[in-house]
Structures are given as structure tokens and as C-alpha cells.
Write a protein that holds these residues in place. Structure first.
Motif: not given
Length: 304
Positions: A138-141, A147-151, A226-233, A293-298
Motif C-alpha cells: 500500500a505504501w509503495d502504491r 508497485l515499482p516492480a510493475i513500473l 505478482l511474479m507470474v506477470s513479470l518478465k524473468p531476469f 534492491c527494488v529492481y531485483t524485486r527482493y
């Protein structure tokens, strides 16, 4: 900036005076007392919530041993640290190794404390694991609109993945390299920069660890929906290295606040008192690691 620099300098001096002033001045530095307090506090937490642990005894025994070892440590600057005239090379190297362990033991100990978070993070709220997690989303949104991971997902690519996983890996270089490089002074004792740098970094770790049982939350990488909708690294070097480290060493539930970021900047501030150019270089990597830390989604952005 001058006010901030003076404040950081004053806080570092309060955490631990330069090591030259510690010779013969007592057995414990403030950092030792901080570790004793944290070790005892976790033991009390485990004892109080023992019913929420599958087997609390090993944790309690480990903490009892840690307390005993710290309390039995010889005083800083004790006579045994200095090699007598004419001592052989083998004994001199053994003495140097023991002296190195005497001063750097907090760096090793904090790794065990980090890993044990996996066992303590669910102790306080066993019926509501990771209850703080929705708050972080909620804070990130609220801050970023999404969510930064989506952006960031449209910008994920091979080279970006390698670069940011490389920055994430630099955490180990900042922490170990930054602290250990401050250790070497004359032959008899660590440099004046070592103890304040180590104290700042370890204090940053402890200030994060103390919250994990009360604010349990996982990073976005542990959210399958969330991860299923994102590209794998992708990547050939740093990406697979970090994924392997996370696979075997990650702690589920201890992401807020980010101890990786806190300790890295702790090293930077500690080093800055003594070697500004070195601190500037470390700060570049610490900044990159904070973003990574944010880019890698950790981590959530608010963890950082």
C-alpha cells in the motif's frame, strides 16, 4: 551538509572511540555491549514465545554460548596482541589471525543473527504470518502510483539485469571489503578507522533485526501472483550468482527495513570520517545497491 557531517561524526565517536584510545582501557567497547544486549534480548524473546517454536532449545543454547564468548573476550589492546621481539613467523601469523578474529567477530556474528531471523520472524504473530506485507504494498502504491516492480518491468533486459544484480552483489564487497580494509593499521592493532566503521555497520544491522519479529513481511519476489506477470531476469554472471545466493541464504519475512541497505550506508558513513575518497566510491555502489534492491524485486521501495 556541515551540520549533517558533524552529527554523523559525533554519533560515530559515541558508538566507539578510535581504537588507539581503547588500548588498556577496558574489556568492552560499546559495540560489544550492544551485541550482548541484542543476544540476550533475542534469547528472552524466544523463551517468552517458546510455544511458537518447533524447537527453541538450539537457539537458546547458541545465544548462551555467544554471551559466554563475548564476556570472556580479552580486553582490546591486551599485551598478547603485540608480538615479542624475535617471535617466529608462524607464531606471529597465528597471533595476527587471533587478533583479527578478536576485533572482527561482530561481522561474523551478525551473519548468524541474520540467518536466525528465519526462525524468529514468525514468533510474535504465528497466526498472522507476514501481516505487515500488505502495508508495504500500500505504501509503495501511495508513493509511486503503482508497485515499482510493475513500473520497472518494461525496462527489464539482459544488460540491465546484469548491471543491477552486479550492484546487488556489491553489498558483500561494501560490507566485507569496506570494513576489513579499515582494519589494517600497524602490526599491533587495527587502524583508528576500523572500530567506528564496524560499529556503525553492525548497529545498522541490529536496528533492522530488532523489528523483524514485529513487522514480518516478504519481498515482492516471494509473491507468486505478482511474479507470474513479470518478465524473468536474464544474465550470465551476476544474475545467476545472486539467484543462487537467494535460493540458499535468503530470509523470508525480514525485508522491512532493509538491513542490506542500512549496513552498506553504515559502512559508508563510518569510512567517511577517515577516508573520504574511499567513502565516495563505496557510496556509488551503496546507491546502486539501494536501487538494485527494488529492481531485483527482493525489496519493496519503502524497505530501502
Amino acid at each position: 551538509m556541515n551540520i549533517a557531517r558533524k552529527t554523523v561524526s559525533r554519533l560515530s565517536e559515541e558508538l566507539d572511540p578510535p581504537i588507539q584510545t581503547a588500548r588498556g582501557s577496558g574489556r568492552f567497547a560499546p559495540l560489544d555491549l550492544l551485541l550482548v544486549t541484542y543476544t540476550a534480548w533475542v534469547a528472552l524473546l524466544v523463551a517468552w514465545f517458546h510455544g511458537n517454536f518447533e524447537n527453541p532449545i538450539p537457539i537458546l543454547v547458541f545465544h548462551a554460548i555467544v554471551l559466554g564468548v563475548i564476556l570472556a573476550l580479552p580486553a582490546r589492546g591486551a599485551r598478547w596482541e603485540t608480538a615479542p621481539s624475535g617471535e617466529g613467523a608462524f607464531r606471529r601469523h597465528v597471533r595476527g589471525g587471533l587478533r583479527f578474529l578478536r576485533y572482527t567477530y561482530p561481522l561474523l556474528l551478525v551473519l548468524f543473527f541474520f540467518e536466525e531471523v528465519q526462525q524468529t520472524v514468525g514468533a510474535v504473530y504465528p497466526d498472522a504470518p507476514y501481516w505487515f506485507e500488505p502495508t508495504l504494498y500500500a505504501w509503495d502504491r501511495w508513493v509511486f502510483g503503482e508497485l515499482p516492480a510493475i513500473l520497472l518491468d518494461p525496462h527489464v533486459g539482459f544488460w540491465q539485469d546484469e548491471i543491477f544484480h552486479g550492484f546487488y552483489f556489491s553489498y558483500y564487497c561494501i560490507l566485507v571489503g569496506g570494513v576489513v580494509s579499515m582494519y589494517f593499521g600497524d602490526q599491533a592493532r587495527p587502524s583508528a578507522a576500523f572500530q567506528p566503521t564496524l560499529s556503525t555497520a553492525i548497529t545498522a544491522f541490529i536496528l533492522c533485526f530488532v523489528w523483524y519479529p514485529f513487522l514480518p513481511a516478504r519481498g515482492p519476489w516471494e509473491n507468486p501472483e505478482l511474479m507470474v506477470s513479470l518478465k524473468p531476469f536474464q544474465g550470465l554472471v551476476f544474475t545467476p550468482i545472486i539467484e543462487k545466493i537467494i535460493e540458499h541464504g535468503a530470509v523470508s519475512g525480514g525485508c522491512f527495513p532493509s538491513s542490506h541497505v542500512a549496513a552498506s550506508w553504515g559502512v559508508v558513513f563510518g569510512v567517511a570520517r577517515f577516508r573520504r575518497r574511499t567513502a565516495a566510491i563505496l557510496a556509488v555502489f551503496a546507491l546502486g545497491m539501494s536501487v538494485a534492491c527494488v529492481y531485483t524485486r527482493y525489496h519493496h521501495a519503502v524497505d530501502v
